[in-house]
Scaffold this motif. Structure first.
Motif, mmCIF file in Angstrom:
data_model
loop_
_atom_site.group_PDB
_atom_site.id
_atom_site.type_symbol
_atom_site.label_atom_id
_atom_site.label_comp_id
_atom_site.label_asym_id
_atom_site.label_seq_id
_atom_site.Cartn_x
_atom_site.Cartn_y
_atom_site.Cartn_z
ATOM 1 N N MET A 94 19.987 -1.661 -7.120
ATOM 2 C CA MET A 94 19.179 -2.792 -7.207
ATOM 3 C C MET A 94 19.758 -3.676 -8.056
ATOM 4 N N LYS A 95 20.278 -3.369 -9.176
ATOM 5 C CA LYS A 95 20.898 -4.424 -10.050
ATOM 6 C C LYS A 95 22.050 -5.078 -9.387
ATOM 7 N N LEU B 41 0.791 -1.160 -0.098
ATOM 8 C CA LEU B 41 -0.068 -0.132 0.154
ATOM 9 C C LEU B 41 0.829 1.180 0.038
ATOM 10 N N GLY B 42 0.135 2.356 -0.043
ATOM 11 C CA GLY B 42 1.160 3.643 -0.162
ATOM 12 C C GLY B 42 1.920 3.537 -1.139
ATOM 13 N N GLY B 43 3.301 4.028 -0.811
ATOM 14 C CA GLY B 43 4.541 3.905 -1.972
ATOM 15 C C GLY B 43 5.264 2.572 -1.878
ATOM 16 N N GLN B 44 4.545 1.738 -1.125
ATOM 17 C CA GLN B 44 5.603 0.285 -1.302
ATOM 18 C C GLN B 44 5.478 -0.436 -2.743
ATOM 19 N N PRO B 45 4.493 -0.229 -3.241
ATOM 20 C CA PRO B 45 4.450 -1.007 -4.628
ATOM 21 C C PRO B 45 5.633 -0.390 -5.692
ATOM 22 N N GLU B 46 6.055 0.792 -5.233
ATOM 23 C CA GLU B 46 7.458 1.276 -6.000
ATOM 24 C C GLU B 46 8.688 0.518 -5.892
ATOM 25 N N GLY B 47 8.778 0.063 -4.664
ATOM 26 C CA GLY B 47 9.760 -1.038 -4.389
ATOM 27 C C GLY B 47 9.760 -2.135 -5.426
ATOM 28 N N LEU B 48 8.545 -2.700 -5.457
ATOM 29 C CA LEU B 48 8.495 -3.848 -6.224
ATOM 30 C C LEU B 48 8.797 -3.552 -7.729
ATOM 31 N N ASP B 49 8.071 -2.410 -8.063
ATOM 32 C CA ASP B 49 8.384 -1.906 -9.485
ATOM 33 C C ASP B 49 9.719 -1.993 -9.810
ATOM 34 N N ILE C 235 12.291 -3.381 -8.364
ATOM 35 C CA ILE C 235 12.969 -4.654 -8.651
ATOM 36 C C ILE C 235 12.858 -5.210 -10.152
ATOM 37 N N TYR C 236 11.627 -5.059 -10.686
ATOM 38 C CA TYR C 236 11.362 -5.524 -12.091
ATOM 39 C C TYR C 236 11.949 -4.594 -13.223
ATOM 40 N N LYS C 237 12.161 -3.354 -12.896
ATOM 41 C CA LYS C 237 12.921 -2.516 -13.693
ATOM 42 C C LYS C 237 14.366 -2.847 -13.550
ATOM 43 N N ALA C 238 14.703 -3.086 -12.617
ATOM 44 C CA ALA C 238 16.440 -3.747 -12.688
ATOM 45 C C ALA C 238 16.400 -4.916 -13.175
ATOM 46 N N ILE C 239 15.536 -5.743 -13.061
ATOM 47 C CA ILE C 239 15.487 -7.058 -14.069
ATOM 48 C C ILE C 239 15.440 -6.918 -15.308
ATOM 49 N N ARG C 240 14.669 -5.929 -15.889
ATOM 50 C CA ARG C 240 14.395 -5.666 -17.196
ATOM 51 C C ARG C 240 15.677 -5.034 -17.889
ATOM 52 N N GLU C 241 16.502 -4.047 -17.013
ATOM 53 C CA GLU C 241 17.563 -3.816 -17.430
ATOM 54 C C GLU C 241 18.808 -4.545 -17.473
ATOM 55 N N LEU C 242 18.706 -5.419 -16.576
ATOM 56 C CA LEU C 242 19.958 -6.545 -16.484
ATOM 57 C C LEU C 242 19.565 -7.584 -17.663
ATOM 58 N N ASN C 243 18.352 -7.653 -18.054
ATOM 59 C CA ASN C 243 18.178 -8.816 -19.373
ATOM 60 C C ASN C 243 18.702 -10.010 -19.241
#
Length: 415
Positions: free
Chosen positions: A377-378, A256-264, A266-274
Motif C-alpha cells: 500500500m505504501k 460494511l463487513g471487512g471493508q473498513p479494514e481496507g480504509l484502515d 490506507i491510513y496505516k500506510a500514510i502514518r508509516e510513510l510520514n
C-alpha cells in the motif's frame, strides 16, 4: 433471429420501481434491447412503492412491456428503508415468520403460482422462443426451469448475478438448519443448471466455481460482467476543473463487513510513510455508511458525506482525482459495482483487495492496486502521489464494460 422473432421474455422479480443494485442490471439490458428493436416482456411483481434510488426512467420505453404479477411476499417487507423503531421491529418479526415458514430460501418462494401459468400462456400466445430469468432470488430460476420442462422448444437463459448454494446465506447448519431444506435447495440448483440452455455469470470466478460443481454444464457458461451505461455520464472527467494542489479520492457505497479494514490499511500506510504531502494535500470523501461503531481513521483527511442520488453521481465524480474501491479480504473475487462508475468516467482507480479477479484486471490496466499488505500500500500511494504531481494518469480503455457492448454479447445467445 428474424424480425418476427424479436420478442423476448425477461423474468426479473426485482425491477423498478423497486430499488437496489439488483434491479439495475436488467433495467439497463431491457433498455438497450428495446433500443435495438426487441419487444421485451418483463415479468415482475406488482410492487406498490417507488424506492428513492431506482431506474424507472430506463424502462419507460414503448418496446418494454412490464407485466406485474401479485407477490405472495408482502410488498412492504421489500422496502429498502424501514423508518422508526416500531416499524423496524415489526419488520424483523414478520420477516422471521416468513423465513421460518414459507420463505426459508428467499422471498420469491410462493410466486410460482402466479408466474408459471402466466409465462406459459404468454409463450404459447405470442410464440416466444427466448426466455431469460435473472437471479437472485434464486428460487425464481428454479421456477423458470419448470416452464422449460413444459415448453421444451424455448431457449432458456439463466443469468446468475450471484452464486447459489455455496454462498453463506444458503449454508447448511447456519443459514439453513434443516438438512431436507438444504437438500431441496441443491436439487433445485441442479435442475436449473440441467434445464438451462445458456448460463450467464457476472465474473469468471463464479464461472469457475459453477464449472467445478456442474462439470457437465461447462459448455453452457458465459461471462457477462456488470458494467456502466454511458448515457448516465454526461460529465467528462478529463474536462472537469479540480484543485491541482490537493489529491482527492472518492468512495461510493457502504463500508460494511471487512471493508473498513481496507480504509484502515490506507491510513496505516500514510502514518508509516510520514510524508507531509499526505498530511496536507490528501483527502478521501466517503459517500456511504460504515459499520456500526466504526471510527474514522483520520478525521482531518477522511470525511463521511451524505448519500446522493444516482443522477448526481457523474457530477460528483468529476470533482475528484480518483475513485477508491475496496473489497474485503474474504470477498476479493467479486466486482464492486461502484467501480464501474469510475470506469465510465475514465478516472484513476485506487483498488484494495486480497488480489482477485478485479485486482488483476485493474493491475493490467495500469491502475493503482494493493493487497492487504502495508508495504504494498505504501508503494501504491507513493506512485499515486507522484503521478498526481506529474499530472499523469493511466491510459486505459474500459469500453468492454459498457452495457451497450454487453448487450451485443447477450444478443448472440438468442435463437
Amino acid at each position: 433471429m428474424t424480425n418476427q422473432q424479436k420478442e423476448i421474455i425477461v423474468i426479473s422479480r426485482n425491477f423498478p420501481p423497486l430499488g437496489g443494485v439488483g434491479t439495475r442490471r436488467w433495467s439497463k439490458f431491457a433498455k438497450y434491447l428495446a433500443n435495438k428493436g426487441y419487444l421485451v416482456h418483463v415479468i415482475t411483481i406488482d410492487y406498490k412503492y417507488k424506492d428513492t434510488v431506482n431506474w424507472s426512467h430506463d424502462v419507460d420505453h414503448p418496446n418494454i412491456v412490464v407485466h406485474r404479477l401479485k407477490s405472495a411476499y408482502p410488498n412492504w417487507l421489500l422496502r429498502h428503508r424501514k423508518r422508526g423503531f416500531i416499524a423496524k421491529k415489526w419488520f424483523e418479526l414478520v420477516n422471521l415468520y416468513y423465513r421460518n415458514t414459507s420463505n426459508w430460501m428467499d422471498n420469491a418462494q410462493g410466486w410460482e403460482k402466479e408466474l408459471i401459468p402466466y409465462v406459459r400462456n404468454l409463450i404459447r400466445k405470442n410464440g416466444i422462443r427466448n426466455v431469460v430469468v435473472t437471479a437472485a432470488p434464486c428460487s425464481v430460476a428454479y421456477m423458470t426451469s419448470i416452464i422449460k420442462v413444459e415448453n421444451p422448444e424455448i431457449n432458456f437463459i439463466v443469468d446468475f448475478r450471484d452464486k447459489w448454494n455455496d454462498e453463506p446465506q444458503y449454508a447448511y447448519g447456519t443459514a439453513i438448519k434443516s438438512f431436507k431444506r438444504k437438500e431441496k435447495s441443491v436439487q433445485m440448483e441442479l435442475q436449473t443448471m440441467l434445464m438451462a440452455d445458456k448460463i450467464i455469470v457476472t465474473t469468471n470466478t463464479i464461472r469457475h466455481n459453477f464449472s467445478s460443481i456442474y462439470k457437465t454444464c461447462a459448455s453452457k457458461y458465459i461471462t457477462i460482467h456488470n458494467g456502466y451505461d454511458a448515457d448516465d455520464y454526461k460529465v467528462d472527467w478529463q474536462q472537469a476543473g479540480r484543485n491541482d494542489k490537493q489529491l482527492k479520492l472518492v468512495y461510493f457505497g457502504s463500508l460494511l463487513g471487512g471493508q473498513p479494514e481496507g480504509l484502515d490499511l490506507i491510513y496505516k500506510a500514510i502514518r508509516e510513510l510520514n510524508d507531509p504531502f499526505f498530511r496536507e494535500s490528501f483527502r478521501i470523501d466517503i459517500y456511504g455508511v460504515a459499520s456500526a461503531g466504526y471510527r474514522n481513521p483520520d478525521p482531518d483527511t477522511c470525511f463521511f458525506k451524505p448519500l446522493i442520488k444516482s443522477s448526481e453521481v457523474a457530477t460528483v465524480l468529476s470533482q475528484y482525482d480518483g475513485g477508491l474501491s475496496i473489497l474485503e479480504m474474504k470477498r476479493s473475487n467479486v466486482f464492486a459495482t461502484k467501480v464501474f462508475d469510475y470506469m465510465a468516467m475514465k478516472m484513476p482507480i485506487l483498488h484494495v483487495s486480497n488480489n482477485g479477479e478485479l485486482y488483476q484486471l485493474l493491475e493490467e490496466k495500469g491502475q493503482y492496486v494493493s493487497n492487504y499488505n502495508v508495504e504494498n500500500m505504501k508503494h501504491t500511494l507513493l506512485r499515486l502521489k507522484q503521478d498526481f504531481l506529474d499530472k499523469k494518469t493511466p491510459e486505459f480503455d474500459f469500453e468492454a464494460f459498457n452495457i451497450a457492448s454487453h448487450t451485443g454479447k447477450l444478443e448472440k445467445l438468442f435463437v
